[in-house]
Structure formats: C-alpha cells, structure tokens
Design a protein around this motif. Structure first.
Motif, PDB file in Angstrom:
ATOM      1  N   GLY A 252       0.823  -1.201   0.000  1.00  0.00           N
ATOM      2  CA  GLY A 252       0.000   0.000   0.000  1.00  0.00           C
ATOM      3  C   GLY A 252       0.860   1.255   0.000  1.00  0.00           C
ATOM      4  N   ILE A 253       0.355   2.327  -0.567  1.00  0.00           N
ATOM      5  CA  ILE A 253       1.107   3.581  -0.656  1.00  0.00           C
ATOM      6  C   ILE A 253       1.142   4.240   0.722  1.00  0.00           C
ATOM      7  N   PRO A 254       2.333   4.489   1.266  1.00  0.00           N
ATOM      8  CA  PRO A 254       2.435   5.105   2.600  1.00  0.00           C
ATOM      9  C   PRO A 254       1.874   6.526   2.577  1.00  0.00           C
ATOM     10  N   PRO A 255       1.319   6.982   3.683  1.00  0.00           N
ATOM     11  CA  PRO A 255       0.803   8.351   3.722  1.00  0.00           C
ATOM     12  C   PRO A 255       1.926   9.374   3.551  1.00  0.00           C
ATOM     13  N   LYS A 256       1.618  10.468   2.892  1.00  0.00           N
ATOM     14  CA  LYS A 256       2.617  11.512   2.655  1.00  0.00           C
ATOM     15  C   LYS A 256       3.082  12.157   3.954  1.00  0.00           C
ATOM     16  N   GLY A 257       2.237  12.106   4.984  1.00  0.00           N
ATOM     17  CA  GLY A 257       2.545  12.797   6.227  1.00  0.00           C
ATOM     18  C   GLY A 257       3.252  11.968   7.279  1.00  0.00           C
ATOM     19  N   ASN A 258       3.577  10.693   6.989  1.00  0.00           N
ATOM     20  CA  ASN A 258       4.254   9.860   7.984  1.00  0.00           C
ATOM     21  C   ASN A 258       5.005   8.736   7.263  1.00  0.00           C
ATOM     22  N   ALA A 259       6.308   8.625   7.547  1.00  0.00           N
ATOM     23  CA  ALA A 259       7.164   7.683   6.823  1.00  0.00           C
ATOM     24  C   ALA A 259       7.236   6.297   7.453  1.00  0.00           C
ATOM     25  N   ASN A 260       6.535   6.056   8.571  1.00  0.00           N
ATOM     26  CA  ASN A 260       6.701   4.781   9.279  1.00  0.00           C
ATOM     27  C   ASN A 260       6.500   3.567   8.366  1.00  0.00           C
ATOM     28  N   PHE A 261       5.423   3.569   7.598  1.00  0.00           N
ATOM     29  CA  PHE A 261       5.139   2.404   6.760  1.00  0.00           C
ATOM     30  C   PHE A 261       5.920   2.433   5.447  1.00  0.00           C
ATOM     31  N   ALA A 262       6.515   3.571   5.145  1.00  0.00           N
ATOM     32  CA  ALA A 262       7.472   3.607   4.040  1.00  0.00           C
ATOM     33  C   ALA A 262       8.758   2.895   4.470  1.00  0.00           C
ATOM     34  N   TRP A 263       9.196   3.140   5.708  1.00  0.00           N
ATOM     35  CA  TRP A 263      10.389   2.458   6.220  1.00  0.00           C
ATOM     36  C   TRP A 263      10.173   0.941   6.248  1.00  0.00           C
ATOM     37  N   LEU A 264       9.046   0.509   6.773  1.00  0.00           N
ATOM     38  CA  LEU A 264       8.781  -0.933   6.871  1.00  0.00           C
ATOM     39  C   LEU A 264       8.807  -1.589   5.493  1.00  0.00           C
ATOM     40  N   GLN A 265       8.179  -0.948   4.525  1.00  0.00           N
ATOM     41  CA  GLN A 265       8.120  -1.550   3.195  1.00  0.00           C
ATOM     42  C   GLN A 265       9.451  -1.454   2.459  1.00  0.00           C
ATOM     43  N   HIS A 266      10.198  -0.384   2.699  1.00  0.00           N
ATOM     44  CA  HIS A 266      11.538  -0.282   2.105  1.00  0.00           C
ATOM     45  C   HIS A 266      12.405  -1.449   2.587  1.00  0.00           C
ATOM     46  N   MET A 267      12.321  -1.739   3.880  1.00  0.00           N
ATOM     47  CA  MET A 267      13.163  -2.803   4.433  1.00  0.00           C
ATOM     48  C   MET A 267      12.718  -4.180   3.949  1.00  0.00           C
ATOM     49  N   LEU A 268      11.418  -4.372   3.809  1.00  0.00           N
ATOM     50  CA  LEU A 268      10.936  -5.634   3.242  1.00  0.00           C
ATOM     51  C   LEU A 268      11.441  -5.806   1.803  1.00  0.00           C
ATOM     52  N   ALA A 269      11.485  -4.697   1.061  1.00  0.00           N
ATOM     53  CA  ALA A 269      11.948  -4.762  -0.328  1.00  0.00           C
ATOM     54  C   ALA A 269      13.429  -5.087  -0.428  1.00  0.00           C
ATOM     55  N   ARG A 270      14.185  -4.842   0.644  1.00  0.00           N
ATOM     56  CA  ARG A 270      15.627  -5.089   0.624  1.00  0.00           C
ATOM     57  C   ARG A 270      16.008  -6.431   1.256  1.00  0.00           C
ATOM     58  N   LEU A 271      15.010  -7.234   1.654  1.00  0.00           N
ATOM     59  CA  LEU A 271      15.301  -8.535   2.260  1.00  0.00           C
ATOM     60  C   LEU A 271      15.490  -9.612   1.196  1.00  0.00           C
ATOM     61  N   SER A 272      16.380 -10.545   1.479  1.00  0.00           N
ATOM     62  CA  SER A 272      16.557 -11.714   0.622  1.00  0.00           C
ATOM     63  C   SER A 272      15.384 -12.671   0.841  1.00  0.00           C
ATOM     64  N   ALA A 273      15.366 -13.752   0.100  1.00  0.00           N
ATOM     65  CA  ALA A 273      14.249 -14.705   0.173  1.00  0.00           C
ATOM     66  C   ALA A 273      14.086 -15.297   1.562  1.00  0.00           C
ATOM     67  N   ARG A 274      15.180 -15.350   2.342  1.00  0.00           N
ATOM     68  CA  ARG A 274      15.106 -15.867   3.711  1.00  0.00           C
ATOM     69  C   ARG A 274      15.474 -14.779   4.721  1.00  0.00           C
TER      70      ARG A 274
ATOM     71  N   GLN B  28      -5.204   5.983  10.504  1.00  0.00           N
ATOM     72  CA  GLN B  28      -5.359   7.126   9.615  1.00  0.00           C
ATOM     73  C   GLN B  28      -4.525   6.974   8.343  1.00  0.00           C
ATOM     74  N   SER B  29      -4.999   7.631   7.292  1.00  0.00           N
ATOM     75  CA  SER B  29      -4.272   7.742   6.015  1.00  0.00           C
ATOM     76  C   SER B  29      -3.888   6.393   5.426  1.00  0.00           C
ATOM     77  N   GLY B  30      -4.683   5.377   5.689  1.00  0.00           N
ATOM     78  CA  GLY B  30      -4.442   4.075   5.078  1.00  0.00           C
ATOM     79  C   GLY B  30      -3.405   3.215   5.782  1.00  0.00           C
ATOM     80  N   GLU B  31      -2.876   3.655   6.925  1.00  0.00           N
ATOM     81  CA  GLU B  31      -1.856   2.869   7.621  1.00  0.00           C
ATOM     82  C   GLU B  31      -2.423   1.542   8.120  1.00  0.00           C
ATOM     83  N   GLY B  32      -3.663   1.549   8.569  1.00  0.00           N
ATOM     84  CA  GLY B  32      -4.288   0.313   9.032  1.00  0.00           C
ATOM     85  C   GLY B  32      -4.404  -0.711   7.915  1.00  0.00           C
ATOM     86  N   GLU B  33      -4.684  -0.238   6.698  1.00  0.00           N
ATOM     87  CA  GLU B  33      -4.806  -1.143   5.554  1.00  0.00           C
ATOM     88  C   GLU B  33      -3.452  -1.740   5.170  1.00  0.00           C
TER      89      GLU B  33
END
Length: 533
Positions: free
Chosen positions: A316-338, A354-359
């Motif tokens: 999901g697209i992280p909210p423009k006003g808070n980077a928390n879920f951008a950080w989580l998804q960035h790190m998931l994108a940089r993980l190897s298969a294990r 708020q702002s789709g973070e729950g989704e």
C-alpha cells in the motif's frame, strides 16, 4: 576511568566550546580530537607489542642478539608494515596527539590539527574523507582549542579494554542526549540506546550473510552485530561472516560511522555518498539477510508525494505525512528470500488507522511477513519520550534455516514494558544482560533457532503470546502486544485481608504524618524569607 568519569570528561570538553560554536556542530571537533587521542594510544600500544615481539623467542620477528635487538627496536617500532599487519592505524610522528598537545599554545594550532588529520588520512586509505578537518574554521577564542586538547588528554584508552568497545557509539549517544537536553533536538533525531541495539541484535541474531541499515547513524548496529557474530562462533562451532551495507542522510554522521567501523576493523559499504534513502537509495539491488534499523520516527517531510508509484510499496502507498510504513516496506523490499528485519518504530505504528496505515498493516499481516512484535518500556531513550516498539519481519517463517519450528500463520507478541530492570539515571532505564536474555530467549525458543537455550516455548501471561493470524484479525489487525499477552498472573498472597488493610492503613498514616512535618518546615523557611504563607 569509569564510564561516568569518561562521559563527564567529554562533556567538560564540549562545554569548553559552548557559546563559541553552534550546539549542533561542536560534537564533531570534540569527537575528532577523541579519535586522534584514541588512535594515538593504540599506536603507542602497538609500538610496545612490536618491541616485545622482537624480544620473544617464540615470535617470527625474534632477534636473538641483544645488541642487535636494541639497535633495531626503534626502527621496527617506526616501520608502518608492522602496524598494517595488525590492523592498527599508522600515525605520522607530527600527527601524534602528544606531539600536538605539546604545541597547544601555538597560535596556528587549528591549522596544525587539520594538517595532522590530513596526514593520517593519507597514510590510512580506509580513513580517506572520514576525519574532521575543519578546526581552522572554528571561531574560537585564542587558547580555547589548546584547553580542549588538555581535557581530551585525560582520556586513557587501553588497547586491551577498548579494542572491542563501541567507543564512538557510546560517546555519540551521550553527546546527542546531552545536546538534546541542553539545546533541544529535532524530533526523531537521536542515537539508539545501547541496550535497545543489543535487544535487536540478540533477537535477530546476525551471524552469516549480508547486513543492512538504511538509517545507520554512527554505525552502532553494525558494531554490535559484529560482536554478536564473534561471541557465538565458538558456540555454533563455525565461522560467522557479515558483509556490512548502510546509508546515512547526514554527511557528518556518515563520516562518524565510517570512523567507527574503521576503529573496529570493519569494512562497510555505505554507498557512494550520504543521501536520502527514499529518494536516493544507494543499494537498490541489495537483498540483505538481516536488516537492523532505528529510522527517525513519524517524519512528515520524507518526500512521499514524489514516490507514489514506487515499486517498494507492495502493501500500500504510505501516507505523505508519515514515513513509518514507508520504512517498513523499504526494508521488506531489501530482504533476501530468507531475510529477516528488526526495526525500532513509534508505538503508533502498531495501531494507527489514519491515512491508510491500518490497511497497509493488515496487508502485511495477511502476507505473513510480520514475525514478532515487542513493546518497549518508556524511559529507554535519553532525549525523546515517544513510546517505541520493535517490529520483526521475515520472508521465511517455515521450518528451516531461520528456525526448526514452522511459524507460518503465527505472530509472537512480547510485552517487554516491565522487562528493563537497569537504571542509568533518574529519568533513563536500560535492559540488563539478564533482561535481554529473557526477551530474546522467548523468541528463540518460539522459533527453535540455533541460538535457543534448548528450553520449550510456552505462553507467559502478561509477557508473551503466540497468536494466529485469525487472532490478529479479531483485533482488527492491531499489533499492540498488550492486547494479546493478557494480564500477568497474580502472585499468591497469603496475608489475610484484615491484616493487610491494617498494615496499609498504618503506612498511609505514617506517610501523612511525614508530609505534615515537611509542610511545617516549608512554611517556616518561607516565613523566614519574608513570604506570607
């Protein structure tokens, strides 16, 4: 020196510059001088090691004839080769701390320090572009820089005690805490307390593979991970190996990280330059086995409006006003298969809607990439009161390389809010070694990892609970551990109710009497000062 004496000395040194240099800057010249003192002490210690080797019959460099040995001692001790062999920085004679200290009253001391740092960089390629070389730009009163060197000279670095210690991490943490208390700090900009780093490392257990920190600060995650690897090689009866990758937004902090790695004999790839991990990712093709990070909490100016179509936003697209879920998804994108990740975030990330973070959180849970959630106690950070938690993510929860127990479709919740028993000061606490092992072993037993003590995992009311994804769905995909672990079991209380009531009433009466006495003393003191009460 004790740790407290060590830190007080450093703060005294910083105070020497107060009023002359901006608060956000004067930690860097101080740390530059601390580094110079550190590497000079290590150089001196290595010089003694070299002299001992040529006098030791068991050494490859032994010189049997005493006269010849005496004649060659100084030459060997000045030979750069013998320093390079033991990974000790070579210090040119004119750049040694003691030599510069003897020139502390020279009017061009600042220029001499800059030249000394440049000379050290030239002799040690790993330090190229890393050291502080702007002493001549400091607008200081005459003699103040020399006084500062005199204070730094009180620090005594022992080669045997400090070579495995994150000296610069401790100094940096202390400075950020002190500067924040005295001068104020931008929200979210602080060094991760050592015991929080230790907990992340003890649970994630980096041993062999690639390690990545996208907001690496002064490199404390890397140093502690290397320590963990070294400490467990004997236990696992195999050699660990970690390839370090990281990125840092601020140029000065990036230099501090490179310096920290160099002092500990670690090589690391921090990209071509400092920069924003979101907009200028230096490791786009990296797939790491371990990610450890303490990214800045709740940042709103992270450039999300320009990254709406970024391929990293799988959940999901992280909210423009808070980077928390951008950080989580960035790190998931940089993980190897294990790969697995451990991240420090604000508590709000566990329950925000708020702002789709729950989704986004729901999508991550349903994709089964959330492995463990840890609620941290308050007062762990020296200069922020934002409650924090730890997210542990995993690309492979099946039985295999990451653990012998198949944990697909499950999440471990640990409520560690009461698990830190150490106290640093009146306002700051920490995890002791025993506290760390209690929390970490709950995870390792649950996972059946190589780092488990062999005990069986069991849910502990008030502390840990293994929940199914169905359980999490019932709670609306909120990941706050307190919702799952339940209440702590009450201890048996054999004291009769009447006896207990009588005892507590007597205690209350005694405390109220003491309070009345203190009130009377205060009134008397105020009256003596002429205040009517």
């Amino acid at each position: 020196m004790t740790n407290e004496e060590f830190k007080r000395t450093l703060w005294d040194a910083a105070d020497k510059l107060r009023g002359s240099v901006a608060a956000a800057q004067y930690k860097y010249p101080v740390l530059g001088l601390v580094f110079l003192k550190y590497v000079s002490d290590m150089y001196d210690a290595q010089s003694e090691v070299i002299r001992q080797r040529i006098a030791d019959p068991r050494s490859d460099y032994y010189i049997e004839d005493e006269a010849t040995r005496k004649e060659n001692e100084d030459a060997f001790a000045r030979d750069k080769t013998f320093y390079d062999l033991d990974n000790v920085f070579w210090i040119p004679p004119d750049a040694h701390f003691s030599v510069l200290l003897a020139q502390a009253t020279a009017p061009d001391l600042a220029q001499r320090l800059d030249k000394a740092m440049a000379a050290i960089e030239a002799e040690n390629p790993r330090l190229k572009g890393v050291l502080y070389r702007e002493f001549s730009r400091l607008e200081l009163e005459p003699g103040k820089l020399g006084e500062l060197m005199g204070l730094i000279a009180r620090l005594k670095f022992d080669a045997h005690k400090h070579d495995s210690r994150d000296v610069f991490g401790e100094v940096y943490e202390y400075f950020l805490g002190q500067f924040a208390l005295k001068e104020g700090a931008r929200a979210g900009e602080f060094y991760t307390p050592k015991s929080v780093v230790n907990l992340l490392v003890e649970i994630l257990a980096p041993f062999k593979g690639t390690i990545y920190d996208p907001a690496c600060g002064s490199g404390g995650m890397f140093v502690q991970s290397a320590r963990f690897k070294d400490a467990h090689q004997a236990q696992l009866k195999k050699k660990g190996d970690l390839a370090i990758h990281g990125q840092e937004l601020m140029a000065a902090t990036r230099r501090l990280c490179l310096m920290n790695l160099a002092v500990h004999g670690l090589d690391g790839d921090l990209g071509q330059s400092y920069g924003d991990t979101f907009a200028n990712d230096q490791h786009k093709t990296l797939r790491a086995d371990y990610v450890l990070a303490n990214p800045p909490f709740n940042i709103s100016d992270w450039g999300g409006d320009k990254l709406q179509d970024d391929p990293r936003w799988v959940y999901g697209i992280p909210p423009k006003g808070n980077a928390n879920f951008a950080w989580l998804q960035h790190m998931l994108a940089r993980l190897s298969a294990r790969g697995r990740a451990g991240i420090v975030l604000a508590n709000g990330s566990m329950s925000s809607q708020q702002s789709g973070e729950g989704e986004i959180r729901r999508a991550m849970v349903q994709a089964d990439v959330v492995e463990c959630m840890v609620a941290l106690p308050g007062q762990l950070f020296s200069n922020t009161q934002i409650p924090a938690c730890l997210w542990f993510l995993s690309k492979d929860k099946a039985a295999g390389g990451n653990g012998k127990v198949d944990r697909r479709g499950q999440i471990l919740f640990i409520d560690a809010r009461k698990a830190a028993s150490g106290r640093i000061s009146r306002t700051q606490i920490e995890f002791t070694d025993e506290d760390l092992q209690r929390v970490a072993q709950a995870y390792h037993r649950w996972r059946g990892s190589d780092f488990s003590d062999g005990g069986e995992y069991a849910d502990v009311p008030g502390f840990c609970y293994s929940a199914s994804l169905a359980d999490v769905e019932k709670h609306g995909f909120v990941l706050t551990p307190g919702r799952y672990v339940g209440a702590q079991a009450e201890e048996d209380d054999d004291e009769a109710f009447n006896d207990k009531m009588e005892r507590l009433t007597a205690q209350l009466a005694e405390q109220m009497a003491k309070g009345a006495e203190l009130d009377a003393v205060i009134r008397e003191k105020l009256g003596a000062l002429g205040y009517g009460v």
